[in-house]
Design an enzyme around this catalytic site. Structure first.
Site, PDB file in Angstrom:
ATOM      1  N   CYS A 114       0.823  -1.226   0.000  1.00 26.68           N
ATOM      2  CA  CYS A 114       0.000   0.000   0.000  1.00 26.68           C
ATOM      3  C   CYS A 114       0.850   1.267   0.000  1.00 26.68           C
ATOM      4  O   CYS A 114       0.382   2.322  -0.412  1.00 26.68           O
ATOM      5  CB  CYS A 114      -0.905   0.019   1.218  1.00 26.68           C
ATOM      6  SG  CYS A 114      -1.857  -1.460   1.322  1.00 26.68           S
ATOM      7  N   HIS A 276      -4.112   6.888   1.276  1.00 23.32           N
ATOM      8  CA  HIS A 276      -4.260   5.569   0.656  1.00 23.32           C
ATOM      9  C   HIS A 276      -5.669   5.080   0.965  1.00 23.32           C
ATOM     10  O   HIS A 276      -6.130   5.147   2.105  1.00 23.32           O
ATOM     11  CB  HIS A 276      -3.209   4.608   1.224  1.00 23.32           C
ATOM     12  CG  HIS A 276      -3.541   3.172   1.007  1.00 23.32           C
ATOM     13  ND1 HIS A 276      -3.860   2.673  -0.241  1.00 23.32           N
ATOM     14  CD2 HIS A 276      -3.629   2.131   1.865  1.00 23.32           C
ATOM     15  CE1 HIS A 276      -4.116   1.380  -0.133  1.00 23.32           C
ATOM     16  NE2 HIS A 276      -3.991   1.027   1.139  1.00 23.32           N
ATOM     17  N   ASN A 306     -10.002  -1.069  -2.358  1.00 24.20           N
ATOM     18  CA  ASN A 306      -8.594  -0.792  -2.059  1.00 24.20           C
ATOM     19  C   ASN A 306      -7.740  -1.349  -3.204  1.00 24.20           C
ATOM     20  O   ASN A 306      -7.687  -2.558  -3.393  1.00 24.20           O
ATOM     21  CB  ASN A 306      -8.245  -1.456  -0.716  1.00 24.20           C
ATOM     22  CG  ASN A 306      -6.796  -1.296  -0.315  1.00 24.20           C
ATOM     23  OD1 ASN A 306      -5.935  -1.023  -1.144  1.00 24.20           O
ATOM     24  ND2 ASN A 306      -6.519  -1.488   0.968  1.00 24.20           N
TER      25      ASN A 306
HETATM   26  N1  ACO Z   1     -18.935  -9.992   5.587  1.00 24.59           N
HETATM   27  C1  ACO Z   1     -19.609 -10.307   6.706  1.00 24.59           C
HETATM   28  N2  ACO Z   1     -19.000 -10.550   7.877  1.00 24.59           N
HETATM   29  C2  ACO Z   1     -17.659 -10.469   7.902  1.00 24.59           C
HETATM   30  C3  ACO Z   1     -16.907 -10.156   6.782  1.00 24.59           C
HETATM   31  C4  ACO Z   1     -17.587  -9.899   5.577  1.00 24.59           C
HETATM   32  N3  ACO Z   1     -16.966  -9.580   4.433  1.00 24.59           N
HETATM   33  N4  ACO Z   1     -15.609 -10.146   7.118  1.00 24.59           N
HETATM   34  C5  ACO Z   1     -15.535 -10.445   8.430  1.00 24.59           C
HETATM   35  N5  ACO Z   1     -16.779 -10.659   8.916  1.00 24.59           N
HETATM   36  C6  ACO Z   1     -17.192 -10.993  10.264  1.00 24.59           C
HETATM   37  C7  ACO Z   1     -16.094 -11.695  11.025  1.00 24.59           C
HETATM   38  O1  ACO Z   1     -16.113 -13.073  10.740  1.00 24.59           O
HETATM   39  C8  ACO Z   1     -16.498 -11.399  12.454  1.00 24.59           C
HETATM   40  O2  ACO Z   1     -17.527 -12.277  12.822  1.00 24.59           O
HETATM   41  P1  ACO Z   1     -17.620 -12.846  14.329  1.00 24.59           P
HETATM   42  O3  ACO Z   1     -17.775 -11.638  15.191  1.00 24.59           O
HETATM   43  O4  ACO Z   1     -18.813 -13.716  14.265  1.00 24.59           O
HETATM   44  O5  ACO Z   1     -16.314 -13.563  14.560  1.00 24.59           O
HETATM   45  C9  ACO Z   1     -17.081  -9.996  12.385  1.00 24.59           C
HETATM   46  O6  ACO Z   1     -17.414  -9.792  10.993  1.00 24.59           O
HETATM   47  C10 ACO Z   1     -16.141  -8.922  12.824  1.00 24.59           C
HETATM   48  O7  ACO Z   1     -14.863  -9.174  12.257  1.00 24.59           O
HETATM   49  P2  ACO Z   1     -13.682  -8.186  12.424  1.00 24.59           P
HETATM   50  O8  ACO Z   1     -12.527  -8.665  11.601  1.00 24.59           O
HETATM   51  O9  ACO Z   1     -13.452  -7.912  13.873  1.00 24.59           O
HETATM   52  O10 ACO Z   1     -14.348  -6.911  11.739  1.00 24.59           O
HETATM   53  P3  ACO Z   1     -13.899  -5.427  11.731  1.00 24.59           P
HETATM   54  O11 ACO Z   1     -14.950  -4.590  12.276  1.00 24.59           O
HETATM   55  O12 ACO Z   1     -12.511  -5.231  12.284  1.00 24.59           O
HETATM   56  O13 ACO Z   1     -13.822  -5.154  10.178  1.00 24.59           O
HETATM   57  C11 ACO Z   1     -12.157  -4.978   8.506  1.00 24.59           C
HETATM   58  C12 ACO Z   1     -12.955  -5.903   9.363  1.00 24.59           C
HETATM   59  C13 ACO Z   1     -13.105  -4.234   7.573  1.00 24.59           C
HETATM   60  C14 ACO Z   1     -11.189  -5.800   7.672  1.00 24.59           C
HETATM   61  C15 ACO Z   1     -11.420  -3.949   9.392  1.00 24.59           C
HETATM   62  O14 ACO Z   1     -10.756  -4.597  10.414  1.00 24.59           O
HETATM   63  C16 ACO Z   1     -10.441  -3.143   8.613  1.00 24.59           C
HETATM   64  O15 ACO Z   1     -10.793  -2.424   7.692  1.00 24.59           O
HETATM   65  N6  ACO Z   1      -9.187  -3.192   8.979  1.00 24.59           N
HETATM   66  C17 ACO Z   1      -8.171  -2.489   8.264  1.00 24.59           C
HETATM   67  C18 ACO Z   1      -7.765  -3.364   7.166  1.00 24.59           C
HETATM   68  C19 ACO Z   1      -7.245  -2.596   6.048  1.00 24.59           C
HETATM   69  O16 ACO Z   1      -7.490  -1.432   5.870  1.00 24.59           O
HETATM   70  N7  ACO Z   1      -6.499  -3.304   5.265  1.00 24.59           N
HETATM   71  C20 ACO Z   1      -5.942  -2.792   4.158  1.00 24.59           C
HETATM   72  C21 ACO Z   1      -4.858  -1.819   4.527  1.00 24.59           C
HETATM   73  S1  ACO Z   1      -3.369  -2.386   4.132  1.00 24.59           S
HETATM   74  C22 ACO Z   1      -3.421  -2.610   2.518  1.00 24.59           C
HETATM   75  O17 ACO Z   1      -4.063  -1.865   1.817  1.00 24.59           O
HETATM   76  C23 ACO Z   1      -2.690  -3.806   1.957  1.00 24.59           C
END
Ligand code: ACO
Length: 349
Positions: A114, A276, A306
């Site tokens: 990224c 980003h 992304n």
């Molecule tokens: N659809 C439905 N449910 C989902 C999905 C989905 N696509 N993905 C995860 N879940 C569920 C999980 O299984 C979990 O269920 P559970 O509570 O029953 O175990 C629940 O949703 C919450 O999961 P978390 O991972 O805790 O969800 P969070 O609120 O943290 O959101 C996310 C996940 C969107 C990935 C968030 O953590 C995030 O954006 N993090 C930053 C990641 C990022 O920006 N990455 C890219 C930057 S680096 C780069 O660009 C390479």
């Protein structure tokens, strides 16, 4: 010493639009979940066999060259940033050089995920400032759709990423108070495994708390990528989303402030921040933390997801096309991603 300006810019996204509801066909997810957690409504996927990371890069590069008013023969150096290259090696830089029938100039590949654009911009800036090159073509492109886990197991990652490319032409200027003012690069490898794709690789479980494949028993020739790895879906990216989120919301504001302070400027001086496009919630947090107005931040993640290395230059190109960037504007670009690596670049357009 000359300063580095962006003399031309262009972006290319594939025609194929994939909505959140389209993803429901493959995995247990919903439009509501994706929009609420990431702000993404749709993304683009490259033609399965008709487009590659390099060919999308060529499309973007062609627009950027035209926009700069130069031809491919004027380019004296290529920099290509991606995490989804056509081949494990060689990198996409030479494939672009070949496809565009360019001179036998240097082609450097950047692997900073990224942060790829910001790192690449910083490298290009040094070459321009020292007078080594006069026309650098910097290309960023990603074809994520080829390497994601589309089952429910991979839903926390696969819903986030999209395909696309962007390119800039960098040139020197002696015009006062124009161009890149400074770049700031950082890394912290202590969390390398929190956002990573382990296989194919030569790690042999060395850095991992929990072993992946059984490398001791694997036959010679099956260590880089084995049937076992594929059966266990170990050929896909791995991400601890909440951990990435927590680190990103600290490092983004920090590195933006660092760039402003270095140049004795403040957020009030900033015309546009292009973060980003990792997740809209991260960008919104950063905006709030830095007390920036809506018109000072540009986001387009809702349309493209992304696109990793390509996300900042796609956003920059789109903002420029929309007339949101004028000559003399102070622009900050900031990235955070896998590594972890992060960085910022401050420029006067
Ligand atoms: N659809 C439905 N449910 C989902 C999905 C989905 N696509 N993905 C995860 N879940 C569920 C999980 O299984 C979990 O269920 P559970 O509570 O029953 O175990 C629940 O949703 C919450 O999961 P978390 O991972 O805790 O969800 P969070 O609120 O943290 O959101 C996310 C996940 C969107 C990935 C968030 O953590 C995030 O954006 N993090 C930053 C990641 C990022 O920006 N990455 C890219 C930057 S680096 C780069 O660009 C390479």
């Amino acid at each position: 010493m000359p300063q580095t300006i962006i003399a031309g810019i262009g972006h290319y996204v594939p025609d194929h639009v994939v909505t959140n509801n389209d993803l429901v066909k493959y995995m247990d997810t919903s439009d509501e979940w994706i929009q609420e957690r990431t702000g993404i409504k749709e993304r683009r996927y490259a033609g399965r066999t008709t487009e590659t990371t390099s060919t999308m890069g060529v499309q973007a590069a062609t627009i950027a060259l035209e926009n700069a008013g130069i031809t491919k023969d004027d380019v004296d150096f290529i920099i290509f940033a991606t995490l989804s290259p056509d081949y494990y090696f060689p990198g996409c830089g030479v494939l672009l050089q070949r496809a565009m029938k360019m001179n036998e100039i240097g082609a450097l590949d950047i692997r900073n995920q990224c942060s790829g654009f910001v790192y690449a911009l910083s490298v290009a800036d040094q070459f321009i400032k020292t007078g080594m090159y006069k026309n650098i073509l910097l290309v960023c492109s990603e074809k994520h759709s080829f390497g994601l886990d589309f089952s429910t197991r991979g839903r926390n990652i696969s819903v986030i990423f999209g395909d696309g490319a962007a390119a800039v032409v960098l040139q020197p200027t002696t015009e006062n108070n124009r161009g890149i003012l400074s770049t700031h690069l950082h890394s912290d490898g202590s969390s390398a495994e929190l956002l990573a794709m382990f296989n194919p690789g030569t790690h042999a479980n060395h850095w991992l708390n929990e072993p992946l494949a059984d490398f001791d028993e694997a036959p010679m020739g099956q260590m880089f990528m084995s049937h076992q790895m594929i059966d266990k879906a170990q050929n896909f990216p791995n991400m601890d989303g909440p951990a990435v989120f927590k680190k990103a919301i600290v490092k983004f504001p920090e590195v933006i402030e660092e760039a402003l302070q270095k140049n004795n400027l403040t957020t009030a001086d900033l015309q546009l921040l292009i973060p980003h496009q990792a997740n809209l919630r991260i960008a919104q947090y950063v905006q709030q933390k830095l007390k920036l107005r809506d018109d000072q931040v540009f986001n387009n993640i809702e349309k493209y997801g992304n696109t990793t290395a390509a996300s900042i230059p796609i956003a920059l190109s789109e903002a420029w096309q929309l007339g949101k960037i004028k000559k003399g504007d102070l622009i900050c670009m900031a990235a955070f991603g896998s590594g972890f690596t992060w960085g910022s670049a401050l420029m006067r357009w």
